[in-house]
Design a protein around this motif. Structure first.
Motif, PDB file in Angstrom:
ATOM      1  N   VAL A 111     -69.757  27.972  78.507  1.00 47.66           N
ATOM      2  CA  VAL A 111     -71.244  27.618  78.851  1.00 47.66           C
ATOM      3  C   VAL A 111     -71.838  26.091  78.569  1.00 47.66           C
ATOM      4  CG1 VAL A 111     -72.827  28.839  77.805  1.00 47.66           C
ATOM      5  CG2 VAL A 111     -71.873  27.508  76.526  1.00 47.66           C
ATOM      6  N   ASP A 112     -70.277  25.965  79.136  1.00 47.72           N
ATOM      7  CA  ASP A 112     -70.228  24.262  80.139  1.00 47.72           C
ATOM      8  C   ASP A 112     -70.968  24.121  80.868  1.00 47.72           C
ATOM      9  OD1 ASP A 112     -69.564  20.771  80.066  1.00 47.72           O
ATOM     10  OD2 ASP A 112     -66.953  21.931  80.371  1.00 47.72           O
ATOM     11  N   THR A 113     -72.396  22.561  80.466  1.00 46.87           N
ATOM     12  CA  THR A 113     -73.396  22.098  80.798  1.00 46.87           C
ATOM     13  C   THR A 113     -73.159  20.554  82.180  1.00 46.87           C
ATOM     14  OG1 THR A 113     -74.279  21.406  78.972  1.00 46.87           O
ATOM     15  CG2 THR A 113     -75.294  23.496  79.936  1.00 46.87           C
ATOM     16  N   SER A 114     -72.386  20.734  81.085  1.00 51.26           N
ATOM     17  CA  SER A 114     -71.385  19.837  81.753  1.00 51.26           C
ATOM     18  C   SER A 114     -71.004  19.870  83.439  1.00 51.26           C
ATOM     19  CB  SER A 114     -70.798  18.434  81.009  1.00 51.26           C
ATOM     20  OG  SER A 114     -70.746  18.648  80.102  1.00 51.26           O
ATOM     21  N   PHE A 115     -70.607  20.564  83.967  1.00 50.03           N
ATOM     22  CA  PHE A 115     -69.832  21.428  85.333  1.00 50.03           C
ATOM     23  C   PHE A 115     -71.284  21.183  86.078  1.00 50.03           C
ATOM     24  CE2 PHE A 115     -68.666  24.435  88.020  1.00 50.03           C
ATOM     25  CZ  PHE A 115     -68.287  24.479  88.921  1.00 50.03           C
ATOM     26  N   LEU A 116     -72.175  21.455  85.545  1.00 53.99           N
ATOM     27  CA  LEU A 116     -73.605  21.766  86.590  1.00 53.99           C
ATOM     28  C   LEU A 116     -74.063  20.308  86.853  1.00 53.99           C
ATOM     29  CD1 LEU A 116     -74.901  24.525  84.341  1.00 53.99           C
ATOM     30  CD2 LEU A 116     -73.808  24.875  86.305  1.00 53.99           C
ATOM     31  N   GLU A 117     -73.594  19.470  86.559  1.00 51.49           N
ATOM     32  CA  GLU A 117     -73.728  18.286  86.226  1.00 51.49           C
ATOM     33  C   GLU A 117     -73.591  17.527  88.507  1.00 51.49           C
ATOM     34  OE1 GLU A 117     -73.311  15.260  83.367  1.00 51.49           O
ATOM     35  OE2 GLU A 117     -74.584  16.646  82.410  1.00 51.49           O
ATOM     36  N   LEU A 118     -72.015  18.334  88.473  1.00 47.34           N
ATOM     37  CA  LEU A 118     -72.076  18.020  90.004  1.00 47.34           C
ATOM     38  C   LEU A 118     -72.892  18.967  91.003  1.00 47.34           C
ATOM     39  CD1 LEU A 118     -68.693  18.482  89.195  1.00 47.34           C
ATOM     40  CD2 LEU A 118     -69.232  16.401  89.939  1.00 47.34           C
ATOM     41  N   ALA A 119     -73.504  19.271  90.825  1.00 43.61           N
ATOM     42  CA  ALA A 119     -74.220  20.334  91.632  1.00 43.61           C
ATOM     43  C   ALA A 119     -74.983  19.811  92.450  1.00 43.61           C
ATOM     44  CB  ALA A 119     -75.393  21.108  91.096  1.00 43.61           C
ATOM     45  N   PHE A 127     -67.224  30.285  86.189  1.00 40.83           N
ATOM     46  CA  PHE A 127     -65.940  31.666  86.524  1.00 40.83           C
ATOM     47  C   PHE A 127     -65.227  32.097  84.934  1.00 40.83           C
ATOM     48  CE2 PHE A 127     -61.813  34.260  86.209  1.00 40.83           C
ATOM     49  CZ  PHE A 127     -62.223  35.198  86.914  1.00 40.83           C
ATOM     50  N   ASP A 128     -65.948  32.373  84.447  1.00 35.73           N
ATOM     51  CA  ASP A 128     -65.627  33.722  82.714  1.00 35.73           C
ATOM     52  C   ASP A 128     -64.727  34.687  82.764  1.00 35.73           C
ATOM     53  OD1 ASP A 128     -66.168  31.594  80.493  1.00 35.73           O
ATOM     54  OD2 ASP A 128     -65.949  33.235  79.312  1.00 35.73           O
ATOM     55  N   LEU A 129     -64.679  34.948  81.329  1.00 34.88           N
ATOM     56  CA  LEU A 129     -63.917  36.748  80.930  1.00 34.88           C
ATOM     57  C   LEU A 129     -65.381  37.096  80.944  1.00 34.88           C
ATOM     58  CD1 LEU A 129     -61.880  38.369  81.153  1.00 34.88           C
ATOM     59  CD2 LEU A 129     -61.633  37.764  78.592  1.00 34.88           C
ATOM     60  N   MET A 130     -66.288  35.740  80.338  1.00 40.09           N
ATOM     61  CA  MET A 130     -67.940  36.995  79.062  1.00 40.09           C
ATOM     62  C   MET A 130     -68.949  36.502  80.060  1.00 40.09           C
ATOM     63  SD  MET A 130     -66.825  36.151  75.457  1.00 40.09           S
ATOM     64  CE  MET A 130     -65.773  34.778  75.578  1.00 40.09           C
ATOM     65  N   ARG A 131     -69.004  37.621  80.427  1.00 35.44           N
ATOM     66  CA  ARG A 131     -70.454  37.999  81.200  1.00 35.44           C
ATOM     67  C   ARG A 131     -71.837  36.802  80.094  1.00 35.44           C
ATOM     68  NH1 ARG A 131     -71.681  43.347  83.163  1.00 35.44           N
ATOM     69  NH2 ARG A 131     -73.379  43.474  81.054  1.00 35.44           N
ATOM     70  N   SER A 132     -71.697  37.656  79.112  1.00 32.09           N
ATOM     71  CA  SER A 132     -72.754  36.385  78.752  1.00 32.09           C
ATOM     72  C   SER A 132     -73.488  35.431  79.052  1.00 32.09           C
ATOM     73  CB  SER A 132     -72.658  37.243  77.087  1.00 32.09           C
ATOM     74  OG  SER A 132     -71.650  36.664  76.212  1.00 32.09           O
ATOM     75  N   LEU A 133     -71.840  34.967  79.022  1.00 27.79           N
ATOM     76  CA  LEU A 133     -72.017  33.438  78.942  1.00 27.79           C
ATOM     77  C   LEU A 133     -72.627  33.319  79.735  1.00 27.79           C
ATOM     78  CD1 LEU A 133     -69.054  31.734  76.670  1.00 27.79           C
ATOM     79  CD2 LEU A 133     -70.683  32.303  76.111  1.00 27.79           C
ATOM     80  N   LEU A 134     -72.031  33.396  81.087  1.00 25.26           N
ATOM     81  CA  LEU A 134     -72.555  32.717  82.634  1.00 25.26           C
ATOM     82  C   LEU A 134     -74.050  33.662  82.389  1.00 25.26           C
ATOM     83  CD1 LEU A 134     -69.655  34.192  84.400  1.00 25.26           C
ATOM     84  CD2 LEU A 134     -70.467  32.210  83.891  1.00 25.26           C
ATOM     85  N   GLU A 135     -74.471  34.222  81.633  1.00 28.20           N
ATOM     86  CA  GLU A 135     -75.876  34.986  82.421  1.00 28.20           C
ATOM     87  C   GLU A 135     -76.796  34.146  81.236  1.00 28.20           C
ATOM     88  OE1 GLU A 135     -75.933  39.114  79.919  1.00 28.20           O
ATOM     89  OE2 GLU A 135     -75.723  39.304  82.436  1.00 28.20           O
ATOM     90  N   LYS A 136     -76.644  33.270  80.419  1.00 26.69           N
ATOM     91  CA  LYS A 136     -77.048  31.876  79.038  1.00 26.69           C
ATOM     92  C   LYS A 136     -76.710  30.477  80.484  1.00 26.69           C
ATOM     93  CE  LYS A 136     -76.318  29.553  75.074  1.00 26.69           C
ATOM     94  NZ  LYS A 136     -78.080  29.817  74.361  1.00 26.69           N
ATOM     95  N   LEU A 137     -75.744  30.631  81.157  1.00 31.65           N
ATOM     96  CA  LEU A 137     -75.390  29.703  81.720  1.00 31.65           C
ATOM     97  C   LEU A 137     -76.313  29.298  83.096  1.00 31.65           C
ATOM     98  CD1 LEU A 137     -73.563  26.897  81.372  1.00 31.65           C
ATOM     99  CD2 LEU A 137     -71.687  28.015  82.650  1.00 31.65           C
ATOM    100  N   ARG A 138     -76.999  30.698  83.251  1.00 27.75           N
ATOM    101  CA  ARG A 138     -77.643  31.228  84.861  1.00 27.75           C
ATOM    102  C   ARG A 138     -78.813  31.132  84.221  1.00 27.75           C
ATOM    103  NH1 ARG A 138     -78.194  36.733  86.056  1.00 27.75           N
ATOM    104  NH2 ARG A 138     -79.399  36.627  83.794  1.00 27.75           N
ATOM    105  N   ASP A 139     -79.441  31.829  83.181  1.00 24.89           N
ATOM    106  CA  ASP A 139     -80.918  31.381  83.068  1.00 24.89           C
ATOM    107  C   ASP A 139     -81.339  30.240  81.941  1.00 24.89           C
ATOM    108  OD1 ASP A 139     -80.464  34.050  83.515  1.00 24.89           O
ATOM    109  OD2 ASP A 139     -80.557  34.762  81.258  1.00 24.89           O
ATOM    110  N   ASP A 140     -80.767  29.547  80.914  1.00 26.80           N
ATOM    111  CA  ASP A 140     -81.054  28.217  80.596  1.00 26.80           C
ATOM    112  C   ASP A 140     -81.194  27.294  81.352  1.00 26.80           C
ATOM    113  OD1 ASP A 140     -81.788  30.331  79.436  1.00 26.80           O
ATOM    114  OD2 ASP A 140     -79.823  29.780  77.088  1.00 26.80           O
ATOM    115  N   HIS A 141     -80.215  26.809  82.058  1.00 23.87           N
ATOM    116  CA  HIS A 141     -79.723  26.050  82.526  1.00 23.87           C
ATOM    117  C   HIS A 141     -79.139  25.708  84.689  1.00 23.87           C
ATOM    118  CE1 HIS A 141     -78.243  24.616  79.017  1.00 23.87           C
ATOM    119  NE2 HIS A 141     -77.898  25.893  78.966  1.00 23.87           N
ATOM    120  N   GLY A 142     -79.469  27.186  85.235  1.00 28.49           N
ATOM    121  CA  GLY A 142     -79.812  26.683  86.375  1.00 28.49           C
ATOM    122  C   GLY A 142     -78.043  27.652  87.381  1.00 28.49           C
ATOM    123  N   SER A 143     -77.401  27.660  86.494  1.00 23.85           N
ATOM    124  CA  SER A 143     -76.093  28.193  87.289  1.00 23.85           C
ATOM    125  C   SER A 143     -76.303  28.697  88.648  1.00 23.85           C
ATOM    126  CB  SER A 143     -75.301  27.868  86.920  1.00 23.85           C
ATOM    127  OG  SER A 143     -74.109  28.289  86.788  1.00 23.85           O
TER     128      SER A 143
END
Ligand code: ZN
Length: 305
Positions: A111-119, A127-143
């Motif tokens: 759930v590294d949100t710093s990456f998203l600052e490059l958007a 990209f991650d092995l765990m979907r739950s982390l990506l869902e969090k990134l999508r829902d809470d941080h707009g990935s």
């Protein structure tokens, strides 16, 4: 009918089992070559290779849970500050070297949100092995673009990316580095850059264990130590810090050029004593590059191969 995933993302993907092209269905992607169908949930394709180690996956999931908790002790708090500083140093370095209009993947993003600052102006793939982390990134941080899969078999087309970010992942697969670096080279476009960070076997406070001790003994002692302390960052048994010099040599063998270790000021995972030791010795450029807790390496895929 709305497409199962956006075309911009589909254009980057390939079958994790055979490398074939994927075609969109209503709730899935299907490989034109081997016929395998892959589920897409909430816009996130699950592109797992065959025979993924489920026990390994369960360990990773536990790790993901641990990392979302609160610090327990003062040492943890000191360390936590340094983890944050370490992330800041990494992403500041990346940001300075990336011009707009790039396609960038963060492999093992958590759930590294710093990456998203490059958007802004760039296309970012989490990209991650765990979907739950990506869902969090999508829902809470707009990935916007998120893909589930395994580093052992990256589900991306050849030459897909201008840059790869990869933080603290490869020590989870210490015996597969040659294959992993090979696949990084494959999915990078010519001239593309790898920003690699990992736990350093030559770190000032750990080389006496990770370099001087047999690996099995180190693993057993480490397990006992973390159990006794009830540590938060408890490493899984298959994890092992990687060697900054070894990684650089291996990247060179893989065909990367312009390989450099980046000096870092942060030193996580230690208390005040370890931190002050690093502070004293890190006036040396060599210590900042090769004996930090994390090493950071940049490497380039040559323009023409
Ligand atoms: Zn296929």
């Amino acid at each position: 009918m709305t497409p199962v995933i956006e075309d911009r993302l589909l254009d980057l993907l390939a079958c994790p089992r055979c490398g074939g092209e994927l075609g969109p269905g209503e709730h899935s992607l299907t490989c034109f070559s081997c016929g395998t169908s892959f589920e897409v949930r909430g816009g996130i394709p699950v592109l797992m290779p065959e025979g993924i180690d489920l026990e390994h996956l369960a360990e990773e999931e536990k790790l993901g849970e641990i990392m979302t908790g609160e610090p327990a002790s003062e040492k943890d708090a000191v360390s936590e500050e340094q983890w944050k500083l370490s992330k800041r140093e990494y992403w500041d370095f990346v940001r300075e070297r990336i011009s707009a209009g790039k396609t960038i993947v963060n492999i093992g993003c958590g759930v590294d949100t710093s990456f998203l600052e490059l958007a802004e102006g760039n296309t970012l793939i989490a990209f991650d092995l765990m979907r739950s982390l990506l869902e969090k990134l999508r829902d809470d941080h707009g990935s916007r673009f998120n893909v589930t899969g395994a580093v052992q078999s990256l589900p991306f087309r050849d030459d897909a990316f201008d840059a790869i970010c990869c933080i603290d992942l490869i020590h989870h697969e210490p015996d597969r580095l040659t294959a992993i670096f090979g696949s990084f080279a494959r999915i990078l476009a010519p001239g593309g850059i790898l920003f690699l960070e990992d736990i350093n076997a030559w770190g000032l406070t750990q080389f006496w264990k990770s370099k001087m001790m047999p690996r099995r003994l180190h693993g057993a002692l480490r397990e006992g130590w973390h159990r006794m302390k009830g540590s938060r960052h408890r490493p899984a048994p298959y994890e092992f810090p990687t060697d900054v010099f070894g990684s650089m040599r291996m990247l060179e063998k893989t065909g990367f050029t312009d390989i450099e270790a980046v000096p870092l000021k942060s030193y996580p995972n230690t208390g005040r004593t370890g931190l002050s030791l690093y502070g004293k010795l890190s006036s040396s450029d060599r210590v900042q590059r090769y004996h930090n807790f994390h090493y950071m390496i940049t490497a380039k895929k040559p323009e023409s191969t």
